[in-house]
Scaffold this motif. Sequence first.
Motif, PDB file in Angstrom:
ATOM      1  N   PRO A 144      -0.646   9.772  -6.676  1.00  0.00           N
ATOM      2  CA  PRO A 144      -1.704  10.454  -5.913  1.00  0.00           C
ATOM      3  C   PRO A 144      -2.923   9.545  -5.715  1.00  0.00           C
ATOM      4  CG  PRO A 144      -1.707  11.236  -8.164  1.00  0.00           C
ATOM      5  CD  PRO A 144      -0.538  10.301  -8.029  1.00  0.00           C
ATOM      6  N   LEU A 145      -2.697   8.461  -4.982  1.00  0.00           N
ATOM      7  CA  LEU A 145      -3.735   7.471  -4.730  1.00  0.00           C
ATOM      8  C   LEU A 145      -3.766   7.157  -3.246  1.00  0.00           C
ATOM      9  CD1 LEU A 145      -2.804   4.953  -7.564  1.00  0.00           C
ATOM     10  CD2 LEU A 145      -4.679   6.603  -7.604  1.00  0.00           C
ATOM     11  N   ARG A 146      -4.945   6.796  -2.777  1.00  0.00           N
ATOM     12  CA  ARG A 146      -5.080   6.284  -1.411  1.00  0.00           C
ATOM     13  C   ARG A 146      -5.765   4.924  -1.511  1.00  0.00           C
ATOM     14  NH1 ARG A 146      -7.902  10.220   1.616  1.00  0.00           N
ATOM     15  NH2 ARG A 146      -9.878   9.191   1.183  1.00  0.00           N
ATOM     16  N   VAL A 147      -5.200   3.943  -0.844  1.00  0.00           N
ATOM     17  CA  VAL A 147      -5.782   2.607  -0.852  1.00  0.00           C
ATOM     18  C   VAL A 147      -6.920   2.571   0.167  1.00  0.00           C
ATOM     19  CG1 VAL A 147      -5.354   0.156  -0.483  1.00  0.00           C
ATOM     20  CG2 VAL A 147      -3.610   1.569  -1.584  1.00  0.00           C
ATOM     21  N   GLU A 148      -8.118   2.400  -0.331  1.00  0.00           N
ATOM     22  CA  GLU A 148      -9.307   2.348   0.520  1.00  0.00           C
ATOM     23  C   GLU A 148      -9.522   0.943   1.084  1.00  0.00           C
ATOM     24  OE1 GLU A 148     -12.098   5.115   0.649  1.00  0.00           O
ATOM     25  OE2 GLU A 148     -10.090   5.978   0.676  1.00  0.00           O
ATOM     26  N   GLU A 149      -9.186  -0.063   0.291  1.00  0.00           N
ATOM     27  CA  GLU A 149      -9.377  -1.447   0.713  1.00  0.00           C
ATOM     28  C   GLU A 149      -8.389  -2.332  -0.022  1.00  0.00           C
ATOM     29  OE1 GLU A 149     -12.842  -4.887   0.754  1.00  0.00           O
ATOM     30  OE2 GLU A 149     -12.862  -3.402  -0.836  1.00  0.00           O
ATOM     31  N   THR A 203       0.815  -1.203   0.000  1.00  0.00           N
ATOM     32  CA  THR A 203       0.000   0.000   0.000  1.00  0.00           C
ATOM     33  C   THR A 203       0.858   1.266   0.000  1.00  0.00           C
ATOM     34  OG1 THR A 203      -1.841  -1.091   1.089  1.00  0.00           O
ATOM     35  CG2 THR A 203      -1.696   1.289   1.377  1.00  0.00           C
ATOM     36  N   GLU A 204       1.929   1.263   0.784  1.00  0.00           N
ATOM     37  CA  GLU A 204       2.785   2.448   0.913  1.00  0.00           C
ATOM     38  C   GLU A 204       3.402   2.866  -0.416  1.00  0.00           C
ATOM     39  OE1 GLU A 204       2.247   0.495   4.750  1.00  0.00           O
ATOM     40  OE2 GLU A 204       2.933  -0.274   2.822  1.00  0.00           O
ATOM     41  N   VAL A 205       3.656   1.912  -1.312  1.00  0.00           N
ATOM     42  CA  VAL A 205       4.212   2.247  -2.627  1.00  0.00           C
ATOM     43  C   VAL A 205       3.205   3.070  -3.426  1.00  0.00           C
ATOM     44  CG1 VAL A 205       4.982   1.303  -4.831  1.00  0.00           C
ATOM     45  CG2 VAL A 205       5.791   0.298  -2.694  1.00  0.00           C
ATOM     46  N   PHE A 206       1.962   2.611  -3.470  1.00  0.00           N
ATOM     47  CA  PHE A 206       0.933   3.361  -4.193  1.00  0.00           C
ATOM     48  C   PHE A 206       0.757   4.760  -3.615  1.00  0.00           C
ATOM     49  CE2 PHE A 206      -0.454  -0.897  -5.448  1.00  0.00           C
ATOM     50  CZ  PHE A 206      -0.618  -0.691  -6.809  1.00  0.00           C
ATOM     51  N   VAL A 225      -8.443   8.205  -6.111  1.00  0.00           N
ATOM     52  CA  VAL A 225      -7.573   9.225  -6.707  1.00  0.00           C
ATOM     53  C   VAL A 225      -7.669  10.484  -5.862  1.00  0.00           C
ATOM     54  CG1 VAL A 225      -7.155  10.644  -8.746  1.00  0.00           C
ATOM     55  CG2 VAL A 225      -7.868   8.263  -9.012  1.00  0.00           C
ATOM     56  N   THR A 226      -6.518  10.992  -5.407  1.00  0.00           N
ATOM     57  CA  THR A 226      -6.507  12.168  -4.540  1.00  0.00           C
ATOM     58  C   THR A 226      -6.102  13.448  -5.259  1.00  0.00           C
ATOM     59  OG1 THR A 226      -4.233  11.710  -3.849  1.00  0.00           O
ATOM     60  CG2 THR A 226      -6.019  10.785  -2.492  1.00  0.00           C
ATOM     61  N   GLN A 227      -5.678  13.305  -6.524  1.00  0.00           N
ATOM     62  CA  GLN A 227      -5.237  14.483  -7.282  1.00  0.00           C
ATOM     63  C   GLN A 227      -5.247  14.133  -8.765  1.00  0.00           C
ATOM     64  OE1 GLN A 227      -1.429  15.869  -5.922  1.00  0.00           O
ATOM     65  NE2 GLN A 227      -0.867  16.635  -7.921  1.00  0.00           N
ATOM     66  N   VAL A 228      -5.613  15.072  -9.597  1.00  0.00           N
ATOM     67  CA  VAL A 228      -5.559  14.854 -11.042  1.00  0.00           C
ATOM     68  C   VAL A 228      -4.694  15.941 -11.671  1.00  0.00           C
ATOM     69  CG1 VAL A 228      -7.725  13.620 -11.298  1.00  0.00           C
ATOM     70  CG2 VAL A 228      -7.748  16.088 -11.331  1.00  0.00           C
ATOM     71  N   PRO A 229      -3.955  15.678 -12.750  1.00  0.00           N
ATOM     72  CA  PRO A 229      -3.814  14.359 -13.385  1.00  0.00           C
ATOM     73  C   PRO A 229      -2.964  13.430 -12.526  1.00  0.00           C
ATOM     74  CG  PRO A 229      -2.305  15.896 -14.412  1.00  0.00           C
ATOM     75  CD  PRO A 229      -3.117  16.701 -13.400  1.00  0.00           C
TER      76      PRO A 229
END
Length: 76
Positions: free
Chosen positions: A37-42, A29-32, A67-71
């Motif tokens: 700009p991603l957060r692992v929800e599950e 998870t920490e890599v993503f 997704v926490t930010q675009v692009p």
Amino acid sequence: MSGGWGGRSGHDGNDAVICINGNCRFNPTEVFETRFPLRVEECALIPDSGGAGEFRGGLGYRRTLLVTQVPITGSQ
């Protein structure tokens, strides 16, 4: 490509296999969350996804990302 590996004589299959023909690992998870700009929800094994039988296939998994930010771009 990922999921459960098929069952075999005398044993259930492996759970959450990422690359069948190689040595790829399951990215933590920490890599993503650090590189993108991603957060692992599950992130969880999917119950009963190995099918029926005496020796079942391995379980697949579900990873839900927010997704926490675009692009979306990776850090270098």
